[in-house]
Every structure is written in C-alpha cells, then in structure tokens.
Design a protein around this motif. Structure first.
Motif, PDB file in Angstrom:
ATOM      1  N   LEU A 183      74.121 -35.520  83.114  1.00  0.00           N
ATOM      2  CA  LEU A 183      73.627 -34.234  82.613  1.00  0.00           C
ATOM      3  C   LEU A 183      74.795 -33.282  82.375  1.00  0.00           C
ATOM      4  O   LEU A 183      74.854 -32.580  81.353  1.00  0.00           O
ATOM      5  N   ALA A 184      75.749 -33.282  83.326  1.00  0.00           N
ATOM      6  CA  ALA A 184      76.904 -32.398  83.173  1.00  0.00           C
ATOM      7  C   ALA A 184      77.722 -32.818  81.962  1.00  0.00           C
ATOM      8  O   ALA A 184      78.164 -31.987  81.168  1.00  0.00           O
ATOM      9  N   ALA A 185      77.927 -34.143  81.813  1.00  0.00           N
ATOM     10  CA  ALA A 185      78.725 -34.631  80.689  1.00  0.00           C
ATOM     11  C   ALA A 185      78.091 -34.259  79.359  1.00  0.00           C
ATOM     12  O   ALA A 185      78.783 -33.955  78.385  1.00  0.00           O
ATOM     13  N   MET A 186      76.770 -34.283  79.310  1.00  0.00           N
ATOM     14  CA  MET A 186      76.070 -33.958  78.065  1.00  0.00           C
ATOM     15  C   MET A 186      76.006 -32.452  77.826  1.00  0.00           C
ATOM     16  O   MET A 186      75.476 -32.011  76.813  1.00  0.00           O
ATOM     17  N   GLY A 187      76.480 -31.687  78.812  1.00  0.00           N
ATOM     18  CA  GLY A 187      76.517 -30.236  78.621  1.00  0.00           C
ATOM     19  C   GLY A 187      75.250 -29.525  79.042  1.00  0.00           C
ATOM     20  O   GLY A 187      75.035 -28.363  78.674  1.00  0.00           O
ATOM     21  N   ALA A 188      74.399 -30.212  79.802  1.00  0.00           N
ATOM     22  CA  ALA A 188      73.178 -29.540  80.282  1.00  0.00           C
ATOM     23  C   ALA A 188      73.589 -28.303  81.076  1.00  0.00           C
ATOM     24  O   ALA A 188      74.538 -28.355  81.865  1.00  0.00           O
ATOM     25  N   PRO A 189      72.910 -27.177  80.879  1.00  0.00           N
ATOM     26  CA  PRO A 189      73.275 -25.966  81.625  1.00  0.00           C
ATOM     27  C   PRO A 189      73.189 -26.195  83.134  1.00  0.00           C
ATOM     28  O   PRO A 189      72.373 -26.990  83.599  1.00  0.00           O
ATOM     29  N   LEU A 190      74.024 -25.483  83.881  1.00  0.00           N
ATOM     30  CA  LEU A 190      73.995 -25.630  85.338  1.00  0.00           C
ATOM     31  C   LEU A 190      72.611 -25.327  85.892  1.00  0.00           C
ATOM     32  O   LEU A 190      72.144 -25.978  86.819  1.00  0.00           O
TER      33      LEU A 190
END
Lengths: 434, 244
Positions: A342-349
C-alpha cells in the motif's frame, strides 16, 4: 419543554455512549473504501480473527449476564416479598425474620405468645393475620404451617385440587415434589439435620397444588398451623374442639392454649394502616416491619457487591481489550507485506490507518454482537441456576443498563483500537518496493 | 521493433483513452544514496526520454532495486535531483512522494504483490479503495477494461489465489494501469514466469512504451531485447548505457 420518557432517556444515553465510537469510525474511514483490503486480511487471518472476536464476546457476555442477573435477582426477591405487607415477630433480627418468613430460610426465632398474636389480629386496619410456623421438611421441601386464608392471599385458589380443610391435609407449591393424592411423612428439621420418621403418625395427604407465585413458597408443603403444633406435641389453640367435637383449624385461637409462633404475616386494607400496624407493634416486646424495606436494605448491600462485581467485570473487559489490542498489533505485523505494498503504491497514510482500524473494528463489532447473542443464550441458563440455588424464580433479561454497558464497551474498544492502528500507520512512513 | 500480436494490442489505444496525462521524461542529477557508510547508488546524470522503455540490469547488489526505490520516491536520496517531468520527487516531503506515486506511477513486482484472497477485479482496482469518490467508478472501469484486454475478461471475480503466475502478473499489470500512470516501474516482472508467459508479459510491457515511460529491472534477455535503452549498474554506478 416536554419531559422525556424513561425509554427515550435510556435510548439517548445509549446513543451518547456509542457516539464517540461512531464518530471515531467516521473520521478514520472518511473518504476511503478499505473494505476489500480488510476483507482479504480477515480471510487470511480468519482463525485469529475468530479467536479475538470470541475473547471480546466472552468478556462482554460475562459482564452483561452478571449485571442482568443481579437486577433479575433484586426484582425476583422484591416480587417474592410482595404478598407480605407487614411481618410481626418477637424482637430480634428483622433480616432473619424476613428471610425465614418470605424466603423460608431455616432460622431459630423466638416465639410470639397467644396474647401477642391476639393483639396483632386486633390491631386496626389488619385484614389478615396469619401465624407462620416453620422448621420441618418433606423430601427437602419446607413444611410451613399457616391458615387457608393466607394461602389464598398468597397464591389464590389452588391450580389443582382444593385448599386444605383438615389437619391431615396439605397443599403444595407449584414446584414442590408432590402432587395431589400423595402421602407425605414430614421430617423434623430441615436439610441434613432433618430427622426422618420423627413425626410418624402425622402423615399428610396432598389435596391441592397452588398456582406458581415465583416465590420460595412454590417449593413448600403448606399445612394448617395446628398440624405443626400437633406434630410437636403442643397445644393447638382449640382446647374445646368445635361444636361437633371435631378438631378445627384456623382462627380464632384460644389465647391461653396458643403455643406460640415465630412470625405473623399481616395484610392491611390500606398503606396507611400498614404504617399504623408497624408503629403500634414496634416495641421492646414485639417488632413489626415491612419486609420490602428490609429487602431494600439488603439490596443496598447487594448494590455495593454489584458495584464491586461491576468493577471486576469492567476490569476483565479492560484486560481483554488490552490483550486483544496487543494481539492486533501482532496480527498487523503479519500483514507487513500488504502494508508495504500500500505504501509503495502511494496509498495515503490515513488509508493505512483506516485499514488497521477497520480490521479491529470488524472484530470488535462482531465480538460485541456475538457477546450479546451469547448473553441472550446464557441468560436463561444462568437464571435457571440462580433460581434453583435460591429457591425462587429469577427471570433476568437484557435491558437498558446492558445496552449502555455494550455501547460503552464498544466505544472504548473502537477508540482504543486507534492505538495499534496509529502505530501501524507510523511504521508505514518508510517503505521500499523490493 | 515489431509489434507482437498480443492480448494488449488493443490496450495501447485503450490506455490512450484513460485519463491520459502523457508519459514523463526522467532527469536525474547528482543522485547519491548512502547506507551504512557505503554509497549504494551514485548517478551523476541520467536523462530518459518520455515514453522510453529502459531496462536496468546488473549483478545482485549492483543497486537496481535501490534505483527503483529512489525513482519511485519510496526511498529518499541523501543528495541529488530526481525529476519526473517538472516534479523533483527528491525534493518532495514523504506525503508529496506518496501522492506522486498514487497519481503518476504504476508498479510491477517479481512476486506480483496481490491480495490472494480477492478476485482479479478487486486487485486490479485496488487504487479505487483510496481514490476520491468521483474517481472510483472510473478506476474500476479502467481496471476491468485492462483485464479484458489482457485476456482475463472472464476472471474478474476469480480469486487470484487460484490463478497461474502468468495470470497473476497480468492482474498486477492491470492494477498498475488502473490509474492511467505516466510512469511504470517494474522489478523483475518476468522472473517468476515460465518462458511463454514471460515473453507475453515482455510484449505487453513493450506495447506500453510510448504512452508510458517504463523503467524495468530485468535479467531476462527477452525483456532486454524489447528495451529502447539498456542501463547496466555495478556497485551503484551506471557502467554501461546503450540504446537497444
């Protein structure tokens, strides 16, 4: 402004308790649709999720059952004391006299004399004065001596058979282990100290079964008070017999040959009269009290115990909360790869927060729903066990207090679930692709 | 380079019907990444044209994955600029880099990184989970269209767990395309596939060039053969830069 009904107030309190949890959820989830991710995580950790939900359910169910049973117990005991307006006894412990008279608990009470009984019966406003005699038993059921009028006052006409009309006759409570037509040989005393065959020759025939009252008298064998006196070789208050030379039962009794009774149940025509009886008969040589008032004192003590139990229940729920949240933090660690993706795909924190918190919220809400279902299912069994132990019917139901407890518990857990979720979110600040 | 007849042949056109913000050129200067006192990536200068298909190769530990992490903004460099178009992602705060990734970047991994418990469409449309509500339906439609054109039209609801490696990587590609990215970064995307599926995926990626800028880490000769440019890394430095 119109006054709100009690139910409306309770509903508003429940809403106010659940609201922080709902607001927390709305703020965390706002703008996102994390359910597919959460569903995938739940499927992957299904066993752990079920375990956590079960822990939450059991903790909540225990708390709900505890508080509902305590309330059911108070209501049932108050109901049992209802038919007893005033109890008159020789000076001593009101609690002991109340427990012996209303709840048929074995007690060694001093006796009221014939003159005292006559004074009670003649007190203005008294519509019924029934001597109560205890101390014997039959197959574990208490044998109680009184009058047919009091039996009628207590339970109405028998559901089966007829009222007793002679000394060798008895009626039984709805739950007593006897039926009309049975022969009973009473034992002297109660419980393990009961002496079988001590009253040989005083066999009783059951002639009626009373309708259920929900009180301890449902388990009793009820006989004319003269029968008890006869069994113990005492005078019976009827020295002359009746006009036909038979041995009568019931009032009036001869004061001189009245052998004494441990308690008298009094019914009055008006509430004011009951207060008058209590005032007139509260003296150094005699005491009169409202069993309801004594029960209220006991309930106050019970209330303290309830408060202690509630604290323990809350403590156990808090412990489960901490354990579950700690467990959730570990479970979240199992999904490190998914969060890294999720972080790699840029999902918001905050999306990470929504996923972690949503996962916990599902377990909490599922566990709470399961807990309420468990409490509903277990309530009957708990009531039955309590009823059997106490000798009177306890019917506990989930009510508003339990709704409030559930709402508070759910909100507490939903808010507390932010802690591991925020920890997970912070852990996601740095994450690589490979 | 010949255009192979693959399931994605129509996809290039489809991609151009998506929210097309165009491929972005890459400009790197003075880039340095240091870890544990050792320089693991050192790129004084690199220019990549928009729409190129660049393959990064090199021995294990050469810095390929680090390079992808820096180019995607998943890792911050100690020095240098990494400009995708007009955006220097090295100068952005973490939240800005995240935003850049979700809006402009598509990612492919060697191990697919899919939610095995979900169906193909839910995986392909994963960015819809955090996208603004007005964009969700469009994202799902794009994901569905990508699945269709990648030959997975009937597999939208099939759990990824029961799919072959080739099918999974195509689902991952549909996911990478669902946001209409300007840039696609891929880390050994064919390494877990059999030859047939690897060739098909390489063809599909090659077809995306032009509409997207692609940077692919790969040891696969088939993938390298389709590159417009080959960069060889060793000890964190580009030691060979050749047009294919």
């Amino acid at each position: 402004m119109p006054e709100l009904s009690t139910a409306t107030q309770d509903a508003l309190v429940a809403l106010a308790l659940i609201l922080p949890g709902l607001v927390c959820g709305a703020l965390v989830m706002r703008g996102y649709r994390p359910w597919p991710v959460i569903a995938a995580m739940l499927r992957r950790a299904a066993g752990t999720a079920v375990l956590f939900a079960a822990l939450i359910a059991v903790a909540l169910a225990l708390g709900l059952i505890l508080t509902a049973q305590e309330r059911g117990l108070r209501q049932a005991s108050a109901r049992a004391a209802d038919p007893f307006d005033v109890i008159v006894a020789a000076p001593g412990s009101e609690t002991t006299a109340m427990l012996a008279s209303v709840f048929l608990q074995p007690a060694d009470l001093p006796l009221l004399t014939g003159a005292q009984f006559a004074e009670v019966a003649a007190t203005p406003g008294v519509t019924l004065a029934a001597p109560l005699g205890f101390g014997d038993s039959a197959d574990g059921a208490p044998v109680v001596g009184t009058t047919a009028a009091f039996v009628s006052h207590l339970a109405g006409p028998p559901a089966e058979g007829r009222p007793f009309a002679a000394r060798a006759e008895a009626v039984v409570g709805a739950l007593a282990p006897f039926a009309p037509g049975d022969e009973i040989e009473p034992a002297h005393g109660v419980g393990e100290a009961a002496e079988d065959h001590a009253h040989e020759g005083h066999n009783l025939t059951v002639v009626g079964r009373l309708a259920p009252t929900g009180g301890p008298w449902d388990h009793a064998v009820i006989v004319p008070v003269e029968t008890l006196w006869d069994m113990h070789g005492l005078p019976d208050g009827h020295p002359q017999g009746d006009a036909d030379g038979n041995r009568p039962i019931g009032p009036p009794w001869d004061t001189a040959s009245f052998p004494g009774v441990p308690a008298v149940a009094v019914d009055t025509d008006q509430l004011a009269a009951a207060y008058g009886v209590r005032a007139a008969l509260s003296r150094p040589d005699i005491m009169a009290f409202f069993p309801g008032a004594v029960l209220a004192q006991l309930h106050a003590v019970l209330g303290d115990a309830r408060a202690a139990l509630s604290v323990m229940a809350l403590a156990s729920q808090a412990l489960v909360t901490v354990a579950v949240l700690a467990g959730l933090a570990l479970v979240m660690a199992l999904f490190a790869d998914q969060f890294a993706l999720l972080a790699a795909m840029g999902a918001p924190l905050r999306f990470t927060l929504a996923v972690s918190w949503g996962f916990a919220a599902i377990l909490i809400l599922g566990g709470a729903a399961l807990g309420v279902a468990l409490a509903l299912a277990g309530m009957g069994a708990a009531s039955q066990i309590l009823s059997e132990r106490l000798g009177f019917a306890v019917h506990a139901r989930l009510g508003w207090p339990e709704a409030h407890m559930t709402a508070a518990f759910v909100t507490l857990m939903l808010v507390a679930a932010l802690v591991p979720a925020i920890a997970r979110m912070r852990g996601q600040r740095r994450s690589g692709i490979a | 380079m010949p255009v192979p007849d693959t399931a994605l042949a129509d996809g290039v056109l489809a991609a151009r019907t998506l929210p097309d913000r165009g491929a972005l050129p890459l400009s790197v200067s003075g880039l340095r990444v240091v870890a544990g006192g050792r320089t693991i990536l050192d790129v004084p200068s690199l220019e990549v044209a928009a729409g190129a298909l660049v393959v990064l190769r090199g021995a294990s530990g050469a810095g390929k994955s680090t390079a992808l992490n820096v180019l995607s903004g998943n890792m911050a460099a100690q020095a240098g600029r990494v400009r995708w178009g007009a955006t220097d992602i090295a100068a952005l705060p973490p939240s800005g880099r995240r935003r850049f990734r979700r809006e402009r970047l598509g990612l492919l991994f060697q191990d697919y990184r899919l939610f095995a418990e979900l169906g193909a469409l839910d995986n392909a449309a994963l960015p819809a989970a955090w996208a603004p509500a007005p964009r969700r339906a469009g994202l799902r439609a794009t994901a569905r269209a990508s699945l269709d054109r990648l030959g997975l039209a009937d597999a939208a609801r099939r759990p990824v767990a029961v799919m072959s490696g080739g099918e999974r990587q195509r689902v991952a590609m549909a996911r990478a395309l669902s946001t209409g990215p300007a840039v696609i970064l891929a880390d050994e995307p064919t390494a877990s596939l059999d030859r047939e599926n690897a060739d098909r995926l390489a063809d599909d990626l090659a077809l995306l060039a032009g509409a997207h800028t692609l940077v692919v880490v790969s040891h696969d000769p088939a993938m390298q053969a389709r590159a417009t440019r080959l960069l060889t890394l060793a000890d964190g430095r580009i030691v060979d830069d050749s047009d294919a």
